[in-house]
Design a protein around this motif. Structure first.
Motif, PDB file in Angstrom:
ATOM      1  N   VAL A  71       9.149   6.699  -7.031  1.00 43.27           N
ATOM      2  CA  VAL A  71       8.179   7.622  -6.432  1.00 43.27           C
ATOM      3  C   VAL A  71       8.908   8.865  -5.932  1.00 43.27           C
ATOM      4  N   SER A  72       8.420  10.040  -6.340  1.00 41.77           N
ATOM      5  CA  SER A  72       9.028  11.305  -5.927  1.00 41.77           C
ATOM      6  C   SER A  72       7.952  12.280  -5.482  1.00 41.77           C
ATOM      7  N   LEU A  73       8.361  13.263  -4.698  1.00 37.75           N
ATOM      8  CA  LEU A  73       7.438  14.244  -4.123  1.00 37.75           C
ATOM      9  C   LEU A  73       7.775  15.634  -4.621  1.00 37.75           C
ATOM     10  N   ASN A  74       6.772  16.385  -4.991  1.00 42.70           N
ATOM     11  CA  ASN A  74       6.980  17.737  -5.511  1.00 42.70           C
ATOM     12  C   ASN A  74       7.198  18.740  -4.377  1.00 42.70           C
ATOM     13  N   GLU A  75       8.299  18.547  -3.675  1.00 41.64           N
ATOM     14  CA  GLU A  75       8.669  19.442  -2.578  1.00 41.64           C
ATOM     15  C   GLU A  75      10.142  19.207  -2.250  1.00 41.64           C
ATOM     16  N   PHE A  76      10.883  20.292  -2.025  1.00 37.15           N
ATOM     17  CA  PHE A  76      12.298  20.188  -1.684  1.00 37.15           C
ATOM     18  C   PHE A  76      12.568  20.465  -0.209  1.00 37.15           C
ATOM     19  N   ASP A  77      11.640  21.122   0.453  1.00 34.06           N
ATOM     20  CA  ASP A  77      11.813  21.516   1.848  1.00 34.06           C
ATOM     21  C   ASP A  77      11.136  20.500   2.760  1.00 34.06           C
ATOM     22  N   GLU A  78      11.958  19.720   3.461  1.00 36.19           N
ATOM     23  CA  GLU A  78      11.427  18.665   4.339  1.00 36.19           C
ATOM     24  C   GLU A  78      10.471  19.220   5.387  1.00 36.19           C
ATOM     25  N   THR A  79      10.687  20.463   5.827  1.00 36.55           N
ATOM     26  CA  THR A  79       9.843  21.026   6.886  1.00 36.55           C
ATOM     27  C   THR A  79       8.428  21.321   6.385  1.00 36.55           C
ATOM     28  N   LYS A  80       8.223  21.311   5.079  1.00 34.45           N
ATOM     29  CA  LYS A  80       6.904  21.587   4.515  1.00 34.45           C
ATOM     30  C   LYS A  80       6.137  20.312   4.146  1.00 34.45           C
ATOM     31  N   VAL A  81       6.696  19.162   4.534  1.00 34.86           N
ATOM     32  CA  VAL A  81       6.084  17.887   4.157  1.00 34.86           C
ATOM     33  C   VAL A  81       5.371  17.265   5.349  1.00 34.86           C
ATOM     34  N   ASN A  82       4.088  16.974   5.172  1.00 33.94           N
ATOM     35  CA  ASN A  82       3.319  16.203   6.142  1.00 33.94           C
ATOM     36  C   ASN A  82       3.204  14.790   5.575  1.00 33.94           C
ATOM     37  N   TYR A  83       4.067  13.883   6.042  1.00 35.60           N
ATOM     38  CA  TYR A  83       4.114  12.556   5.446  1.00 35.60           C
ATOM     39  C   TYR A  83       2.862  11.735   5.704  1.00 35.60           C
ATOM     40  N   LEU A  84       2.084  12.085   6.706  1.00 36.18           N
ATOM     41  CA  LEU A  84       0.812  11.396   6.907  1.00 36.18           C
ATOM     42  C   LEU A  84      -0.106  11.630   5.707  1.00 36.18           C
ATOM     43  N   LYS A  85      -0.169  12.872   5.226  1.00 32.03           N
ATOM     44  CA  LYS A  85      -0.989  13.196   4.061  1.00 32.03           C
ATOM     45  C   LYS A  85      -0.404  12.578   2.785  1.00 32.03           C
ATOM     46  N   ILE A  86       0.908  12.580   2.698  1.00 29.18           N
ATOM     47  CA  ILE A  86       1.556  12.012   1.518  1.00 29.18           C
ATOM     48  C   ILE A  86       1.318  10.508   1.457  1.00 29.18           C
ATOM     49  N   LYS A  87       1.349   9.844   2.590  1.00 30.44           N
ATOM     50  CA  LYS A  87       1.101   8.401   2.618  1.00 30.44           C
ATOM     51  C   LYS A  87      -0.318   8.077   2.160  1.00 30.44           C
ATOM     52  N   GLN A  88      -1.264   8.950   2.467  1.00 31.36           N
ATOM     53  CA  GLN A  88      -2.633   8.739   2.006  1.00 31.36           C
ATOM     54  C   GLN A  88      -2.716   8.836   0.488  1.00 31.36           C
ATOM     55  N   LEU A  89      -2.022   9.793  -0.088  1.00 32.69           N
ATOM     56  CA  LEU A  89      -1.966   9.915  -1.544  1.00 32.69           C
ATOM     57  C   LEU A  89      -1.307   8.686  -2.166  1.00 32.69           C
ATOM     58  N   LEU A  90      -0.171   8.315  -1.610  1.00 33.71           N
ATOM     59  CA  LEU A  90       0.599   7.207  -2.164  1.00 33.71           C
ATOM     60  C   LEU A  90      -0.168   5.895  -2.073  1.00 33.71           C
ATOM     61  N   TYR A  91      -0.875   5.692  -0.977  1.00 36.09           N
ATOM     62  CA  TYR A  91      -1.616   4.441  -0.782  1.00 36.09           C
ATOM     63  C   TYR A  91      -2.571   4.198  -1.944  1.00 36.09           C
ATOM     64  N   LYS A  92      -3.257   5.232  -2.364  1.00 34.86           N
ATOM     65  CA  LYS A  92      -4.233   5.093  -3.444  1.00 34.86           C
ATOM     66  C   LYS A  92      -3.554   4.692  -4.751  1.00 34.86           C
ATOM     67  N   ALA A  93      -2.389   5.302  -5.031  1.00 33.61           N
ATOM     68  CA  ALA A  93      -1.666   4.973  -6.258  1.00 33.61           C
ATOM     69  C   ALA A  93      -1.105   3.553  -6.206  1.00 33.61           C
ATOM     70  N   VAL A  94      -0.515   3.173  -5.059  1.00 29.41           N
ATOM     71  CA  VAL A  94       0.061   1.838  -4.911  1.00 29.41           C
ATOM     72  C   VAL A  94      -1.015   0.768  -5.044  1.00 29.41           C
ATOM     73  N   GLU A  95      -2.162   1.009  -4.458  1.00 33.93           N
ATOM     74  CA  GLU A  95      -3.257   0.043  -4.515  1.00 33.93           C
ATOM     75  C   GLU A  95      -3.636  -0.273  -5.961  1.00 33.93           C
ATOM     76  N   ILE A  96      -3.739   0.754  -6.788  1.00 30.72           N
ATOM     77  CA  ILE A  96      -4.088   0.547  -8.194  1.00 30.72           C
ATOM     78  C   ILE A  96      -2.971  -0.192  -8.927  1.00 30.72           C
ATOM     79  N   ILE A  97      -1.729   0.217  -8.689  1.00 34.36           N
ATOM     80  CA  ILE A  97      -0.592  -0.414  -9.371  1.00 34.36           C
ATOM     81  C   ILE A  97      -0.523  -1.901  -9.060  1.00 34.36           C
ATOM     82  N   LEU A  98      -0.689  -2.264  -7.790  1.00 37.51           N
ATOM     83  CA  LEU A  98      -0.546  -3.661  -7.388  1.00 37.51           C
ATOM     84  C   LEU A  98      -1.747  -4.514  -7.780  1.00 37.51           C
ATOM     85  N   GLN A  99      -2.854  -3.884  -8.114  1.00 33.78           N
ATOM     86  CA  GLN A  99      -4.015  -4.637  -8.603  1.00 33.78           C
ATOM     87  C   GLN A  99      -3.860  -5.000 -10.077  1.00 33.78           C
TER      88      GLN A  99
END
Length: 271
Positions: free
Chosen positions: A127-155
């Motif tokens: 899993v990778s994120l299309n951003e290089f600048d850590e200060t521009k990352v809101n991991y709360l929003k990223i976790k919401q995106l990732l959750y949806k993908a992980v849920e499908i993969i594990l099903q």
């Protein structure tokens, strides 16, 4: 479900913390990561330096977490062979700061962690994120995106011998256009060497990442779909060999082998 986690940004990277927090909703999480950043080390392992494994308590709720003074491949091998009493059901590698696209497959430590798990017949996801600048990352929003993908993969069940390379756009869920399953675009040359002169006239070369300058991309390219705001998923297969290709190449050397045999008999008779 037993889930093993690794990365190449190091065990203190915010990305792996976010990944662990998401995966804890789905099973027991174990973490084995490099003790410092090991980006772009590819699928290397440590041969001539002893590896030190240090238990750490920086992730709440995990079943075990260790920092290793080695590569992502080292971490996965140690996890599989030493640290986990029972093999994991799946491995996740990431969340990497910066996308892994196209030819990055051959350079990335993040992808190498997933490949190493595949060698043990354990399903794996990088899993990778299309951003290089850590200060521009809101991991709360990223976790919401990732959750949806992980849920499908594990099903579902990842096919044997395949790992999934997932890239997340750095956008909120409501701006994400969906998930696109795309091949890795190996035709794109993302990096190029730039020469610089030092005061003494010596030329040095640096790799320049031209990701943001790429244009005229293939419409099904992982580069383009990620840029357009999709989560991209690329299934990657690593077969040990192709029987048909082996037979083809075997024919190349068949005549050569017969000549070796003939010459050997002639030398023996002359002796």
């Amino acid at each position: 479900m037993r889930i093993l986690v690794t990365n190449d940004d190091g065990i203190f990277a915010p990305g792996v913390e976010a990944l662990v927090e998401v995966l804890q909703h789905f099973g027991e999480v174990y973490v084995v990561c490099p003790d410092q950043e090991r980006s772009a080390v590819g699928h290397s392992i440590t041969l001539r330096t002893p590896l030190k494994v240090k238990p750490v308590e920086i992730f709440s709720g995990t079943k075990g977490a260790w920092a290793v003074n080695g590569t992502p491949a080292d971490c996965v091998k140690l996890g599989m062979e030493v640290l986990l009493k029972t093999p994991p059901d799946i491995l996740f590698s990431g969340i990497n700061l910066g996308p892994n696209l196209g030819r990055d497959l051959y350079y990335s430590g993040t992808l190498a962690g997933a490949v190493e798990a595949s060698l043990y017949n354990v399903p794996a996801v990088s899993v990778s994120l299309n951003e290089f600048d850590e200060t521009k990352v809101n991991y709360l929003k990223i976790k919401q995106l990732l959750y949806k993908a992980v849920e499908i993969i594990l099903q579902n069940r990842i096919p044997k011998g395949v790992f999934l390379n997932v890239n997340l756009p750095n956008i909120p869920v409501y701006l994400c256009k969906g998930v696109e399953v795309v091949p890795l675009d190996l035709t794109v040359s993302r990096y190029r060497y730039v020469g610089l002169n030092d005061p003494h006239g010596q030329v040095y070369f640096w790799l320049k990442d031209e990701l943001n300058q790429l244009v005229n991309l293939n419409e099904n390219s992982d580069y383009l779909k990620l840029k357009e705001g999709y989560i991209t998923v690329s299934p990657v297969e690593f077969p040990v060999h192709h029987k048909r290709k082996m037979e083809q190449i075997e024919r190349w050397f068949r005549k050569c082998s017969l000549n070796f045999l003939k010459e050997g008999k002639e030398e023996h008779s002359n002796a």
